[in-house]
Scaffold this motif. Structure first.
Motif, PDB file in Angstrom:
ATOM      1  N   PRO A 442     -14.149  -9.855  14.037  1.00 38.12           N
ATOM      2  CA  PRO A 442     -14.785  -8.781  13.620  1.00 38.12           C
ATOM      3  C   PRO A 442     -16.378  -8.322  14.164  1.00 38.12           C
ATOM      4  O   PRO A 442     -16.526  -7.194  14.412  1.00 38.12           O
ATOM      5  CB  PRO A 442     -14.521  -8.748  12.048  1.00 38.12           C
ATOM      6  N   PRO A 443     -17.219  -9.328  13.917  1.00 38.97           N
ATOM      7  CA  PRO A 443     -18.442  -9.209  14.530  1.00 38.97           C
ATOM      8  C   PRO A 443     -18.416  -8.551  16.012  1.00 38.97           C
ATOM      9  O   PRO A 443     -19.160  -7.800  16.373  1.00 38.97           O
ATOM     10  CB  PRO A 443     -19.129 -10.339  14.200  1.00 38.97           C
ATOM     11  N   ILE A 444     -17.938  -9.194  16.682  1.00 36.54           N
ATOM     12  CA  ILE A 444     -17.502  -8.954  18.150  1.00 36.54           C
ATOM     13  C   ILE A 444     -17.189  -7.667  18.429  1.00 36.54           C
ATOM     14  O   ILE A 444     -17.651  -6.779  19.183  1.00 36.54           O
ATOM     15  CB  ILE A 444     -16.624  -9.929  19.057  1.00 36.54           C
ATOM     16  N   ALA A 445     -16.075  -7.059  17.599  1.00 41.17           N
ATOM     17  CA  ALA A 445     -15.582  -5.974  17.506  1.00 41.17           C
ATOM     18  C   ALA A 445     -16.720  -4.584  17.221  1.00 41.17           C
ATOM     19  O   ALA A 445     -16.793  -3.704  17.742  1.00 41.17           O
ATOM     20  CB  ALA A 445     -14.306  -5.687  16.719  1.00 41.17           C
ATOM     21  N   GLY A 446     -17.414  -5.233  16.073  1.00 43.28           N
ATOM     22  CA  GLY A 446     -18.604  -4.212  15.484  1.00 43.28           C
ATOM     23  C   GLY A 446     -19.740  -4.109  16.823  1.00 43.28           C
ATOM     24  O   GLY A 446     -20.198  -3.176  16.894  1.00 43.28           O
ATOM     25  N   LEU A 447     -19.876  -5.258  17.619  1.00 39.63           N
ATOM     26  CA  LEU A 447     -20.924  -5.259  18.485  1.00 39.63           C
ATOM     27  C   LEU A 447     -20.484  -4.291  19.588  1.00 39.63           C
ATOM     28  O   LEU A 447     -21.303  -3.807  20.262  1.00 39.63           O
ATOM     29  CB  LEU A 447     -21.071  -6.608  19.083  1.00 39.63           C
ATOM     30  N   LEU A 448     -19.183  -4.275  19.988  1.00 35.55           N
ATOM     31  CA  LEU A 448     -18.739  -3.318  21.252  1.00 35.55           C
ATOM     32  C   LEU A 448     -18.756  -1.957  20.601  1.00 35.55           C
ATOM     33  O   LEU A 448     -19.061  -1.008  21.390  1.00 35.55           O
ATOM     34  CB  LEU A 448     -17.019  -3.735  21.259  1.00 35.55           C
ATOM     35  N   HIS A 449     -18.630  -1.727  19.555  1.00 34.22           N
ATOM     36  CA  HIS A 449     -18.788  -0.518  18.919  1.00 34.22           C
ATOM     37  C   HIS A 449     -19.895  -0.048  18.886  1.00 34.22           C
ATOM     38  O   HIS A 449     -20.271   1.238  19.274  1.00 34.22           O
ATOM     39  CB  HIS A 449     -18.187  -0.292  17.528  1.00 34.22           C
ATOM     40  N   ASP A 450     -21.008  -0.670  18.409  1.00 35.88           N
ATOM     41  CA  ASP A 450     -22.308  -0.477  18.322  1.00 35.88           C
ATOM     42  C   ASP A 450     -22.877  -0.001  20.136  1.00 35.88           C
ATOM     43  O   ASP A 450     -23.807   0.752  20.207  1.00 35.88           O
ATOM     44  CB  ASP A 450     -23.259  -1.701  17.936  1.00 35.88           C
ATOM     45  N   TYR A 451     -22.383  -0.747  20.850  1.00 37.82           N
ATOM     46  CA  TYR A 451     -22.869  -0.453  22.306  1.00 37.82           C
ATOM     47  C   TYR A 451     -22.184   0.637  22.986  1.00 37.82           C
ATOM     48  O   TYR A 451     -22.761   1.233  24.064  1.00 37.82           O
ATOM     49  CB  TYR A 451     -22.763  -1.774  23.216  1.00 37.82           C
ATOM     50  N   PHE A 452     -20.840   0.943  22.683  1.00 42.59           N
ATOM     51  CA  PHE A 452     -20.019   1.961  23.465  1.00 42.59           C
ATOM     52  C   PHE A 452     -19.893   3.418  22.539  1.00 42.59           C
ATOM     53  O   PHE A 452     -19.310   4.155  23.088  1.00 42.59           O
ATOM     54  CB  PHE A 452     -18.668   1.190  23.817  1.00 42.59           C
ATOM     55  N   GLY A 453     -20.239   3.268  21.077  1.00 43.41           N
ATOM     56  CA  GLY A 453     -20.136   4.255  20.564  1.00 43.41           C
ATOM     57  C   GLY A 453     -18.992   4.666  19.561  1.00 43.41           C
ATOM     58  O   GLY A 453     -19.122   5.689  19.009  1.00 43.41           O
ATOM     59  N   ASP A 454     -17.794   3.921  20.087  1.00 43.12           N
ATOM     60  CA  ASP A 454     -16.584   4.129  19.495  1.00 43.12           C
ATOM     61  C   ASP A 454     -15.725   2.748  19.367  1.00 43.12           C
ATOM     62  O   ASP A 454     -16.090   1.813  20.032  1.00 43.12           O
ATOM     63  CB  ASP A 454     -15.759   5.120  20.123  1.00 43.12           C
ATOM     64  N   PHE A 455     -14.563   2.636  18.669  1.00 40.97           N
ATOM     65  CA  PHE A 455     -13.773   1.703  18.737  1.00 40.97           C
ATOM     66  C   PHE A 455     -12.784   1.490  19.682  1.00 40.97           C
ATOM     67  O   PHE A 455     -11.770   0.657  19.741  1.00 40.97           O
ATOM     68  CB  PHE A 455     -13.008   1.720  17.210  1.00 40.97           C
ATOM     69  N   THR A 456     -12.770   2.208  20.616  1.00 40.36           N
ATOM     70  CA  THR A 456     -11.710   2.207  21.660  1.00 40.36           C
ATOM     71  C   THR A 456     -11.572   0.918  22.465  1.00 40.36           C
ATOM     72  O   THR A 456     -10.638   0.223  22.357  1.00 40.36           O
ATOM     73  CB  THR A 456     -11.753   3.537  22.747  1.00 40.36           C
ATOM     74  N   LEU A 457     -12.810   0.484  22.866  1.00 43.10           N
ATOM     75  CA  LEU A 457     -12.819  -0.899  23.629  1.00 43.10           C
ATOM     76  C   LEU A 457     -12.588  -2.030  22.649  1.00 43.10           C
ATOM     77  O   LEU A 457     -11.907  -3.030  22.785  1.00 43.10           O
ATOM     78  CB  LEU A 457     -14.041  -0.969  24.343  1.00 43.10           C
ATOM     79  N   ALA A 458     -13.223  -1.633  21.403  1.00 44.30           N
ATOM     80  CA  ALA A 458     -13.076  -2.910  20.444  1.00 44.30           C
ATOM     81  C   ALA A 458     -11.499  -3.207  20.000  1.00 44.30           C
ATOM     82  O   ALA A 458     -11.314  -4.441  20.068  1.00 44.30           O
ATOM     83  CB  ALA A 458     -13.784  -2.351  19.197  1.00 44.30           C
ATOM     84  N   PHE A 459     -10.902  -2.068  19.576  1.00 48.91           N
ATOM     85  CA  PHE A 459      -9.540  -2.287  19.441  1.00 48.91           C
ATOM     86  C   PHE A 459      -8.741  -2.849  20.379  1.00 48.91           C
ATOM     87  O   PHE A 459      -7.640  -3.706  20.348  1.00 48.91           O
ATOM     88  CB  PHE A 459      -8.912  -1.285  18.655  1.00 48.91           C
ATOM     89  N   SER A 460      -8.934  -2.185  21.718  1.00 56.28           N
ATOM     90  CA  SER A 460      -7.987  -2.594  22.889  1.00 56.28           C
ATOM     91  C   SER A 460      -8.239  -4.086  23.282  1.00 56.28           C
ATOM     92  O   SER A 460      -7.227  -4.742  23.346  1.00 56.28           O
ATOM     93  CB  SER A 460      -8.701  -1.767  24.175  1.00 56.28           C
ATOM     94  N   LEU A 461      -9.620  -4.653  23.082  1.00 59.34           N
ATOM     95  CA  LEU A 461      -9.665  -5.991  23.401  1.00 59.34           C
ATOM     96  C   LEU A 461      -9.323  -6.672  22.224  1.00 59.34           C
ATOM     97  O   LEU A 461      -8.594  -7.966  22.573  1.00 59.34           O
ATOM     98  CB  LEU A 461     -11.237  -6.132  23.822  1.00 59.34           C
ATOM     99  N   ALA A 462      -9.355  -6.373  21.210  1.00 56.86           N
ATOM    100  CA  ALA A 462      -8.806  -7.386  19.819  1.00 56.86           C
ATOM    101  C   ALA A 462      -7.295  -7.370  19.969  1.00 56.86           C
ATOM    102  O   ALA A 462      -6.840  -8.308  19.647  1.00 56.86           O
ATOM    103  CB  ALA A 462      -9.079  -6.692  18.667  1.00 56.86           C
TER     104      ALA A 462
END
Length: 530
Positions: A442-462
């Protein structure tokens, strides 16, 4: 007798956490035993038969409350996460999602990380003392979180105190069921599982109605009441067997271990022999709890690696789904419905796949578990692609079914890989291996959101780790068959490296490994998420 014909009863290193008579001089629950003839000097409970009902159903209710409140709060953390982000957000800090996510991730990780230690406390102090202490710690953690003002302090109060306390309350609540049920142990665990799912369905509704009007402080105080009630309910965990006096396979009492010989009062050995016996008992205890023999089994190693890899993205939807809905479907007030769908479908999945698992022989069960991880990963990847709320509901239903399948089959697969005498250690080590990736996801996903502005990449990589882990787990039955083929010419007296596994058709007289929590008495169940 052991799984493969050798008498392992009483061997402290054989992986049977609850074998052997209570050792003189060790703190335990001997004084709390309520069954005549089960004390340390009366034959060690040779004729003990669990009541399979009566007061045991009160214990089932207490265990249901424990499981439901702990994992209901954890599964509903997405709502709390949104409120924490709003309270601790800093316009100049691009890592707010990353920092806030550690609060819930630490709590979930500590439940897994503490599992081996909790097993030691449960065996040494007993179920009641361990569960009451754990629930009290979780209560203090939630209550102090309501007064905390900094994110760093909440890492400790919620992440560490609540997480550790939850672990110490959770495991004894399932171990105690083995004291009251044997013939109906599967039913008792099924009731606990199904009842706990109701919490995961109801708590999101409660938080939605309470959290916003009362605020974050009052919300944590209300949640702490659930843990206070659990501390009181844990007082019902009255043991029917002394600590360390569990039942071996088939309900047969375990024979005295070598550590009992020459104990205190054992015949005039003097101070030196007493001191030596204490050291031998201490060494035996260490060997019991830190025995790494299960890792000698190659199929267990591959399975454990696959599961540990898969859970890197496992908790991400529970943590960030609510925030994603707020961004993707602005203005909606129905995001809590998704958590209800996950909880409900997970409960259905546990009951359904538990029954299906009974019909699937041997290690073929692992194909179901591997498939559930692959589908779960695909659903994570599909979450950002859902532009219609109803599509997100369908994805969450499948997520819940996969969750139920994975958890229900964890114990049966462990039984098939290492046998019942070592299943407890196998699960304990697996939970420890799962702690780090499940906490980090979850923190890694949150970090991806903070840097890319949305959750698209975070959920895709998860979604990638569950797919990779599922593919790895598909290799386990293939490796098992290869090992059997390689030793096809081996004599029966030298069974080879797979002698710790249960064959698809178990030997006559051995207990049938059952799914959905139908475990050997005294064995710590592994229901861990809802």
């Amino acid at each position: 007798m052991g799984v493969h014909g050798e008498d392992r009863r009483g061997d402290p290193a054989n992986g049977d956490f609850r074998s052997g008579r209570p050792e003189p001089g060790l703190a335990g629950e001997e004084e709390e035993s309520t069954v005549p003839g089960t004390g340390s000097g009366s034959g060690t409970g040779g004729g003990f038969v669990p009541p399979d009902g009566g007061f045991g159903w009160v214990v089932v209710f207490a265990a249901t409350w424990c499981n439901g409140s702990i994992f209901g709060i954890q599964n509903s953390f997405g709502i709390l996460n949104m409120m924490l982000v709003g309270e601790h957000a800093d316009p100049d800090d691009r890592t707010s999602q990353f920092k806030v996510a550690w609060v819930g991730a630490l709590a979930m990780g500590m439940i897994f990380l503490c599992s081996p230690v909790v097993s030691m406390f449960t065996d040494h102090f007993g179920c009641r003392k361990t569960a009451v202490g754990g629930a009290s710690m979780a209560f203090i953690g939630l209550l102090s979180t309501s007064f905390a003002t900094s994110l760093t302090l909440r890492y400790f109060t919620y992440g560490i105190l609540f997480g550790c306390g939850s672990s110490f309350a959770f495991q004894p609540s399932l171990v105690i069921l083995g004291h009251y049920f044997r013939r109906r142990l599967g039913l008792a665990n099924g009731v606990v599982t199904a009842g706990a799912s109701l919490f995961s369905m109801g708590l999101p509704v409660l938080l939605q109605k309470v959290a916003k009007p009362l605020g974050l402080c009052r919300t944590f105080q209300i949640l702490s009441v659930f843990m206070l009630v659990q501390a009181l309910l844990a007082l019902t965990f009255r043991p029917l067997l002394p600590a360390g006096q569990g039942c071996g396979p088939g309900g047969m009492p375990s024979a005295p271990g070598p550590a009992d010989a020459g104990g205190v009062g054992g015949g005039g050995g003097g101070g030196a022999s007493t001191q030596a016996s204490r050291w031998s008992r201490a060494l035996a205890q260490v060997r019991r709890y830190f025995n790494l023999r299960v890792f000698h089994i190659v199929t267990y190693r591959v399975w454990a690696f696959g599961v540990a890899t898969a859970v890197l993205g496992y908790f991400v939807p529970y943590m960030h789904l609510m925030s994603f809905v707020k961004e993707q479907f602005k203005g909606t007030e129905k995001e809590w419905v998704l958590l209800v769908c996950i909880g409900a479908s997970s409960g259905v999945g546990r009951l359904a796949f538990g029954k299906i698992g009974d019909l699937v022989p041997g290690l073929q069960k692992i194909y179901m578990q591997a498939t559930s991880f692959i589908v779960l990963g695909l659903m994570c990847i599909l979450i950002p692609q859902c532009w219609v709320f109803q599509g997100l509901v369908a994805v969450c239903v499948l997520l819940g079914l996969c969750d139920g399948c994975f958890l229900t089959l964890m114990a049966p697969v462990a039984f098939e890989l290492v046998g019942p005498m070592r299943a407890s250690q196998a699960i304990g080590y697996l939970l420890g291996l799962m702690a780090v990736p499940m906490t980090a996801g979850p923190p890694i996903a949150g970090l991806l959101h903070d840097y890319f502005g949305d959750f698209t990449l975070a959920f895709s990589l998860a979604g990638v780790p569950p797919i990779v882990g599922g593919v790895v787990m598909f290799l386990v039955p293939l490796i098992h068959r290869r090992l059997l083929k390689d030793q096809a010419g081996t004599s029966p007296e030298d069974p080879g490296p797979t002698d710790h596994m249960l064959s698809p058709g178990q030997l006559a007289g051995e207990p049938k490994s059952s799914s959905n929590g139908g475990l050997l008495p005294g064995y710590t169940d592994v229901e861990t998420h809802i």
